[in-house]
Design a protein around this motif. Structure first.
Motif, PDB file in Angstrom:
ATOM      1  N   LYS A 273       0.842  -1.197   0.000  1.00 27.15           N
ATOM      2  CA  LYS A 273       0.000   0.000   0.000  1.00 27.15           C
ATOM      3  C   LYS A 273       0.874   1.242   0.000  1.00 27.15           C
ATOM      4  CE  LYS A 273      -0.617   0.165   4.984  1.00 27.15           C
ATOM      5  NZ  LYS A 273      -1.475   0.134   6.129  1.00 27.15           N
ATOM      6  N   TYR A 274       0.286   2.314  -0.464  1.00 29.76           N
ATOM      7  CA  TYR A 274       1.000   3.582  -0.491  1.00 29.76           C
ATOM      8  C   TYR A 274       0.446   4.480   0.598  1.00 29.76           C
ATOM      9  CZ  TYR A 274       3.058   2.077  -4.850  1.00 29.76           C
ATOM     10  OH  TYR A 274       3.777   1.379  -5.773  1.00 29.76           O
ATOM     11  N   THR A 275       1.347   5.234   1.200  1.00 30.70           N
ATOM     12  CA  THR A 275       0.891   6.118   2.260  1.00 30.70           C
ATOM     13  C   THR A 275       1.779   7.368   2.274  1.00 30.70           C
ATOM     14  OG1 THR A 275       0.469   6.295   4.646  1.00 30.70           O
ATOM     15  CG2 THR A 275       2.273   4.864   3.989  1.00 30.70           C
ATOM     16  N   PHE A 276       1.268   8.411   2.878  1.00 33.13           N
ATOM     17  CA  PHE A 276       1.991   9.687   2.942  1.00 33.13           C
ATOM     18  C   PHE A 276       2.246   9.992   4.409  1.00 33.13           C
ATOM     19  CE2 PHE A 276       1.948  14.429   2.911  1.00 33.13           C
ATOM     20  CZ  PHE A 276       3.034  14.616   2.059  1.00 33.13           C
TER      21      PHE A 276
ATOM     22  N   PHE B 275      11.612   3.379   6.523  1.00 37.60           N
ATOM     23  CA  PHE B 275      10.871   2.117   6.627  1.00 37.60           C
ATOM     24  C   PHE B 275      11.774   0.928   6.322  1.00 37.60           C
ATOM     25  CE2 PHE B 275       8.436  -1.410   5.064  1.00 37.60           C
ATOM     26  CZ  PHE B 275       7.293  -1.441   5.845  1.00 37.60           C
ATOM     27  N   THR B 276      12.386   0.944   5.145  1.00 36.41           N
ATOM     28  CA  THR B 276      13.126  -0.248   4.707  1.00 36.41           C
ATOM     29  C   THR B 276      14.380  -0.477   5.550  1.00 36.41           C
ATOM     30  OG1 THR B 276      14.230   1.092   3.014  1.00 36.41           O
ATOM     31  CG2 THR B 276      12.302  -0.152   2.334  1.00 36.41           C
TER      32      THR B 276
ATOM     33  N   GLY C 254      13.269  12.613   9.766  1.00 34.19           N
ATOM     34  CA  GLY C 254      12.274  12.192  10.747  1.00 34.19           C
ATOM     35  C   GLY C 254      10.945  12.909  10.606  1.00 34.19           C
ATOM     36  N   HIS C 255      10.999  14.221  10.297  1.00 37.39           N
ATOM     37  CA  HIS C 255       9.761  15.012  10.273  1.00 37.39           C
ATOM     38  C   HIS C 255       9.217  15.278   8.873  1.00 37.39           C
ATOM     39  CE1 HIS C 255      10.367  16.663  14.606  1.00 37.39           C
ATOM     40  NE2 HIS C 255       9.732  15.514  14.578  1.00 37.39           N
ATOM     41  N   MET C 256      10.049  15.030   7.857  1.00 38.60           N
ATOM     42  CA  MET C 256       9.574  15.259   6.485  1.00 38.60           C
ATOM     43  C   MET C 256       8.515  14.216   6.128  1.00 38.60           C
ATOM     44  SD  MET C 256      12.019  15.417   3.131  1.00 38.60           S
ATOM     45  CE  MET C 256      12.778  13.841   3.496  1.00 38.60           C
ATOM     46  N   ARG C 257       7.533  14.670   5.322  1.00 39.98           N
ATOM     47  CA  ARG C 257       6.519  13.722   4.835  1.00 39.98           C
ATOM     48  C   ARG C 257       6.772  13.414   3.374  1.00 39.98           C
ATOM     49  NH1 ARG C 257       1.960  13.240   8.340  1.00 39.98           N
ATOM     50  NH2 ARG C 257       2.358  14.550  10.165  1.00 39.98           N
ATOM     51  N   GLU C 258       6.731  12.147   3.057  1.00 42.58           N
ATOM     52  CA  GLU C 258       6.870  11.709   1.670  1.00 42.58           C
ATOM     53  C   GLU C 258       5.934  10.534   1.439  1.00 42.58           C
ATOM     54  OE1 GLU C 258      11.329  12.528   0.074  1.00 42.58           O
ATOM     55  OE2 GLU C 258      11.238  10.996   1.631  1.00 42.58           O
ATOM     56  N   LYS C 259       5.625  10.359   0.174  1.00 37.49           N
ATOM     57  CA  LYS C 259       4.823   9.175  -0.178  1.00 37.49           C
ATOM     58  C   LYS C 259       5.733   7.958  -0.135  1.00 37.49           C
ATOM     59  CE  LYS C 259       2.989   7.491  -4.320  1.00 37.49           C
ATOM     60  NZ  LYS C 259       2.307   7.669  -5.601  1.00 37.49           N
TER      61      LYS C 259
END
Lengths: 274, 380
Positions: free
Chosen positions: B5-8, B150-151, B176-181
């Motif tokens: 699944k993809y998440t942001f 994650f990986t 740590g705080h940046m959001r990415e897909k």
């Protein structure tokens, strides 16, 4: 005659403790209390920090964990929370439990996690050669207090009770049958239990108190003559209790235990988002 | 459920999700910026899965609880930042000598001391290797994206469990705080390694007897009533001061890591083959360096990026090979030269001058800053 050999790693004996030390007496008391619980040896995890008393787990035939100075309660917390089936017993000296481990001590009390802590309280850092500890009496001489200790000492039982422990007892290495009973009740208590065991270290402490003790036997006699059972202490004034120590089961209450609460949380979250 | 699944999400959340993917069932931690979201996510998710979260009284206790839980059989983790990482050094050494698998996430911030709690830095690169006293194995992974948070967390657990040693993840405030897909792989898609336990009835009389190539094979507590200590010990786990045993066991806990580097090493090389200006960069600094490489290439400058994803053990051979053709080795980093000291030991500076680019003002290192910094010395 109690057969200690079934609970000891006999090949690891003799132990490192000096003649006149109370640790062997307390270890035997602890083993008798454990035997009375009927717990299987595989189900017991014994944890310690660093110091003379903390060598105890090396001698006993359980799952044993000798950790870093002061940290035994934090390791024990991880073991217990990970695998609540274990009976987790922590053995610790006064410096280990109350100085470097003091923060862990008060928070284990507050959390009321189902562990038993036995404080081998001989009022000195024995292993490093007799420096003053948080329970060295005011005025006593020590390797780092050659002119006498300027600091007041902790009352371990009051500290434990104040911080939230749900079972607190105090015994001594002189009053052995009573100690068996306190430890057994602590082990079988649900919640955080503390047994403060007043002991003596002749080698690094007693010898230096020239006016107090002539030999290690005098230190045992001091325990005999200055222990005041709780019932009697309640009839005495603070003045009369000065210089004495109160023994007995000093605090025993029911309060929700931490791991139980966590297991209940897991149960409540089963079956989807909440 | 069983599909990718993809998440942001932010990097700290991705880290926690990676831990859960790897089967982490115990988290002990203490709040500290900028790592706290890892703990927050674990405190929510673990009890939903039957796992355990506990907020301890400090970072020392956090790692103590983690090690205790790991010995009892859990896959266990903690997360912190510089000041907490400093406190954890004591028990990182314990986990090394007692061979206890665990994962320690250090989301780096400005330092020393309280420093810049909410600002990014790469302040702990060397502490991750040399922080605890005594010789010890050091494994540290340093992601440069939310997806890698994650990986690399999955990989950290695999390495920790396989080698029975602590593995450190070096995030930083940006990652740590940046959001990415990110893509969260389906269960089973990424390999998940669990610790090897003794064969048969699971009891092992000599849990610490292992040769130089292998980690110890401890049972989990409850099997065989063995002894664990932070003292030097023999194959049975009991303390010893026998010089012939101590020499070997101190070497073994390090050798076990260095003998199977293929399971640990990971490097990303971007246009290194013909690079005359070679960037050596890690983590979020490598993001800026990658962009600098693209800009330089568009100007006809042969630039490349060598990015260790596994920082420790450092990929010495590969780095030397990559630097072989370089005229300059540029080391952009958000500290005052920690990675540079590593590069200095690896290459001949008379042939490949090292150009440091250092930023410690709490701001992110950006490509323009790197390009400005190297203009005079490297570009005609």
């Amino acid at each position: 005659m109690f057969d200690y050999s079934t609970m000891l790693r006999n090949e690891k004996l003799p132990h490192i403790w000096c003649p006149g030390c109370g640790h062997g007496i307390v270890m035997k008391s602890l083993l008798r209390a454990i035997a009375k619980t009927g717990w299987g040896k595989d189900d017991i995890v014994m944890v310690s920090g660093i110091g003379c008393a903390s060598r105890l787990p090396g001698y006993v035939d359980f799952n044993t964990l000798h950790t870093a100075h002061g940290r035994a309660l934090s390791f024990a917390t991880g073991v217990k929370l990970s695998q609540p089936k274990f009976h987790v017993i922590v053995v610790s000296g006064d410096g280990d439990a109350l100085a470097i481990g003091g923060n862990h001590f008060i928070h284990a009390c507050r959390r009321n996690i189902d562990l038993t802590l036995i404080v081998f309280n001989n009022g000195i850092y024995g292993m490093t050669g007799g420096q003053y500890s948080p329970t060295t009496p005011y005025g006593d001489k020590a390797a780092t207090a050659p002119h006498g200790n300027l600091e007041p000492d902790f009352n371990v039982a009051d500290l434990a009770k104040g911080a939230g422990a749900t079972f607190v007892a105090r015994g001594s290495s002189y009053h052995v049958p009573q100690l068996d009973d306190y430890i057994y009740k602590a082990l079988t208590h649900k919640g955080f239990s503390v047994v403060d065991v007043v002991e003596a270290c002749w080698t690094t402490h007693g010898r230096k108190q020239k006016t107090k003790y002539k030999n290690n036997l005098d230190m045992m006699k001091w325990q005999r003559d200055n222990a005041v059972p709780l019932a009697k202490a309640q009839t005495m004034s603070p003045e009369e209790l000065k210089g004495k120590f109160v023994t007995g089961i000093l605090h025993d209450v029911d309060r929700p235990e931490y791991v139980d609460r966590y297991e209940a949380l897991i149960e409540s979250l089963k079956g989807g988002d909440k | 459920m069983s599909e990718a699944k993809y998440t942001f999400v932010q990097g700290n959340t991705a880290c926690a999700e990676g831990a859960l993917y790897a089967g982490c069932d115990f988290f002990g931690g203490y709040p500290i910026t900028p790592s706290t979201e890892v703990a927050e996510h674990m405190s929510d998710m673990l009890p939903r899965r039957g796992g355990k979260f506990i907020q301890m009284e400090d970072e020392i206790a956090s790692l103590g609880a983690v090690i205790g839980a790991a010995l009892a059989g859990s896959k266990a983790m903690t997360a912190t930042s510089g000041p907490g990482f400093s406190l954890m050094q004591e028990l990182i050494g314990y986990a090394c000598i007692a061979e206890v698998p665990c994962v320690i996430v250090d989301v780096m911030r400005g330092g020393p001391s309280t420093g810049l709690p909410t600002s990014p830095a790469q302040s702990d690169l060397l502490q991750a290797k040399w922080g605890t006293h005594g010789d010890h194995p050091a494994i540290a992974l340093i992601p440069n994206s939310v997806e890698e948070m994650f990986t690399e967390t999955v990989r950290a657990f695999n390495i920790a469990e396989y080698f029975r040693t602590p593995v450190i993840i070096l995030g930083d405030e940006i990652i740590g705080h940046m959001r990415e897909k990110i893509r969260i792989p389906a269960p089973g898609e990424l390999e998940v390694i669990n610790r090897k336990l003794p064969d048969g009835d699971g009891v092992c009389r000599l849990p610490y007897r292992a040769d130089g190539k292998n980690p110890a094979c401890l049972p989990n507590f409850g099997k065989g009533r063995f002894h664990v200590t932070g003292l030097n010990h023999d194959g049975s786990g009991f303390p010893t001061m026998d010089p012939s045993i101590v020499q070997g066991s101190n070497a073994r806990i390090i050798d076990k890591v260095y003998h199977q580097r293929e399971l640990i090493d990971k490097v990303e090389k971007i246009q290194c083959d013909d690079a005359e200006i070679l960037f050596l960069a890690v983590g979020s600094a490598a993001r800026a360096a990658e962009e600098a490489v693209a800009v330089l290439r568009s100007q006809g400058v042969r630039a490349g990026l060598f990015r260790p994803v596994t920082l420790w053990p450092f990929p010495k051979k590969e780095f030397r090979a990559a630097a072989e053709r370089s005229k300059f080795v540029v080391v952009p980093e958000m500290n005052l030269g920690q990675l540079r000291t590593v590069a200095e030991r690896m290459i001949d500076e008379s042939k490949h001058p090292i150009v440091p680019v250092n930023l410690v003002n709490g701001e992110p290192l950006d490509p323009e800053f790197i390009l400005d910094s190297i203009k005079k010395c490297c570009l005609k």
